[in-house]
Enzyme design. Structure first.
Site, PDB file in Angstrom:
ATOM      1  CB  VAL A  12      -0.985  -0.223   0.832  1.00 17.24           C
ATOM      2  CG1 VAL A  12      -2.286   1.184   1.326  1.00 17.24           C
ATOM      3  CG2 VAL A  12      -1.434  -1.053   1.129  1.00 17.24           C
ATOM      4  N   GLY A 129     -10.674  -1.036   1.015  1.00 18.23           N
ATOM      5  CA  GLY A 129     -10.132  -1.050   0.460  1.00 18.23           C
ATOM      6  C   GLY A 129      -9.842   0.370  -0.722  1.00 18.23           C
ATOM      7  CD  GLU A 185      -0.658 -11.183   3.429  1.00 13.19           C
ATOM      8  OE1 GLU A 185       0.434 -12.311   3.594  1.00 13.19           O
ATOM      9  OE2 GLU A 185      -1.237 -10.221   3.644  1.00 13.19           O
ATOM     10  CG  ASP A 196      -9.778  -8.177   7.102  1.00 10.81           C
ATOM     11  OD1 ASP A 196      -8.843  -7.311   7.082  1.00 10.81           O
ATOM     12  OD2 ASP A 196     -10.796  -9.063   6.375  1.00 10.81           O
ATOM     13  CE  LYS A 200     -11.419  -5.201   5.904  1.00 13.43           C
ATOM     14  NZ  LYS A 200     -11.468  -5.832   3.804  1.00 13.43           N
TER      15      LYS A 200
END
Length: 415
Positions: A12, A129, A185, A196, A200
């Site tokens: 990023v 994102g 990953e 994750d 969020k």
């Protein structure tokens, strides 16, 4: 010229530098200010980078340089990102981030510090994102009371489930493909176990309802137990299985907030959000359902959202945006055992079909059997009516005492 710094030069971070450098002129037209990158913080060396003169290993260089007004924190993790962010805000610098873990665990505190020092802490890239959701939720939908937010918030798990649904691929094979393609990953636990997505939905809930909802308050279950048999039963039922993060305000003003696999009908707007794409549904009392769709990760989509926040900070150097929430505690959230919803259940037993049906109907009134092709003779699946988690678990315990094995248990959504 307004000087900025970037902390972290991974996927990023390198994307943020690339977007800023490639769009210097167009950004300057929009902000009425040129934005320069004075420092890039990373512990590694990049001798071949065209930006090698900007690299530093010292956080103090950024902290103590009064020319630096905005800092992009794209390091990931809580430490040292939290300590660095706190010091930057206290020194009068605005900070933008894509770090969902930091925002989900320390957001209330960092927003308070930003407010006290008249600077901004922005995190559009932390959810979705490149999909805009934070700014629309805080600004465009501000006139609404948010009834519910629900979405596919993790592209990796959505890719895996899409492969299982479309190509009859096993979970293990789909995960291996996701890793080969760089979507997952080497250690995929944060994705496939739901953490994750939990971070969020915590951020979205905090923003929508004004108090910090910490990830530990969110019931979280991943997709590791989903099988191809479950996928087939979902299709027979008339839907698909998706990992959904969902929060809704209940009549007693507590929140029902969860991340877990759910059966959703094929007519749902989220049912056809496939592969690595995210889809986030916001249900407002005035707007009805609004859906945000796009790639939820990736170098340039995420970098684009980070740069948009940098631009916003540059536009608000002399005044702070109204953007924060108060701290919260566990009393905000209804205990999961007390929440109520229907589920799909898949059982295995040696007792007769008639005896099992009678037992199921006694424990789960109005249960509807679900049938699929090529099912094993000792397999039985059905959908329950809405009932509390506590009542359902008590009924399942009674089934298991009678020699029935519970193979699968998946929430049925009303999305």
């Amino acid at each position: 010229m307004v000087q900025a710094a970037v902390m972290g030069y991974g996927v990023v971070g390198s994307g943020v530098v690339e977007v800023l450098m490639q769009h210097t002129e167009s950004i300057a037209r929009r902000t009425k200010e040129e934005i320069g990158i004075k420092y890039i913080l990373d512990i590694r060396d990049f001798p071949d980078s065209p930006f090698r003169e900007k690299f530093t290993k010292s956080f103090e260089d950024i902290l103590n340089d009064d020319e630096v007004k905005v800092v992009a924190e794209v390091m990931g993790g809580v430490h040292p990102a939290y300590e660095f962010t706190r010091q930057l805000l206290e020194s009068g610098k605005s900070v933008v981030t894509s770090n969902k873990e930091l925002v989900a665990t320390k957001g209330a505190e960092l927003l308070k510090i930003a407010k006290e020092h008249n600077v901004n802490y922005l995190f559009e890239a932390s959810v979705g994102g490149g999909v805009p959701i934070i700014r629309p939720l805080s600004q465009c939908l501000a006139a609404n009371d948010v009834i519910e937010i629900a979405g596919i918030l993790n592209g990796t798990t959505n890719f895996i489930l899409t492969k299982m649904i479309r190509e009859n691929m096993s979970f293990a094979d789909a995960l291996a493909m996701a890793q080969q393609l760089g979507y997952a990953e080497r250690n995929p636990a944060a994705d496939i176990e739901g953490h994750d997505a939990s971070r969020k939905i915590s951020i979205l809930a905090s923003l929508a309802y004004g108090k910090h909802v910490y990830p530990e308050y969110v019931h979280t279950d991943g997709i590791t137990r989903i099988t191809l048999e479950d996928v087939a039963y979902a299709a027979s039922w008339g839907g698909v299985i998706k990992l959904i993060g969902q929060v809704k305000r209940l009549e007693d003003d507590t929140l029902d907030i969860t991340v877990e696999p759910m059966l959703i009908e094929k007519s749902s707007q989220l049912a056809n959000v496939d592969d690595v794409f995210n889809g986030i549904l916001v249900r407002g009392d005035s707007t009805g359902d609004v859906v945000f769709y796009g790639k939820g990760a990736g170098k340039l989509p995420t970098a684009s959202a980070v740069v948009a926040d940098i631009i916003d900070c540059v536009k608000h150097l002399k005044k702070r945006k109204y953007f924060d929430w108060a701290d919260g505690d566990a009393s905000l959230v209804k205990p999961y055992e007390e929440t109520s919803f229907p589920v799909y259940l898949r059982l295995k037993t040696d007792i007769s079909k008639q005896a099992l049906t009678e037992k199921v109907q006694t424990l789960f009134p109005n249960a509807r059997e679900i049938v699929r092709a090529n099912a094993a003779p000792d397999e039985y699946a059905f959908a329950t009516e809405e009932m509390t988690v506590g009542a359902r678990e008590k009924a399942l315990a009674a089934l298991e005492e009678g020699g029935v094995q519970v193979l699968s248990k998946i929430r049925i959504s009303d999305l």
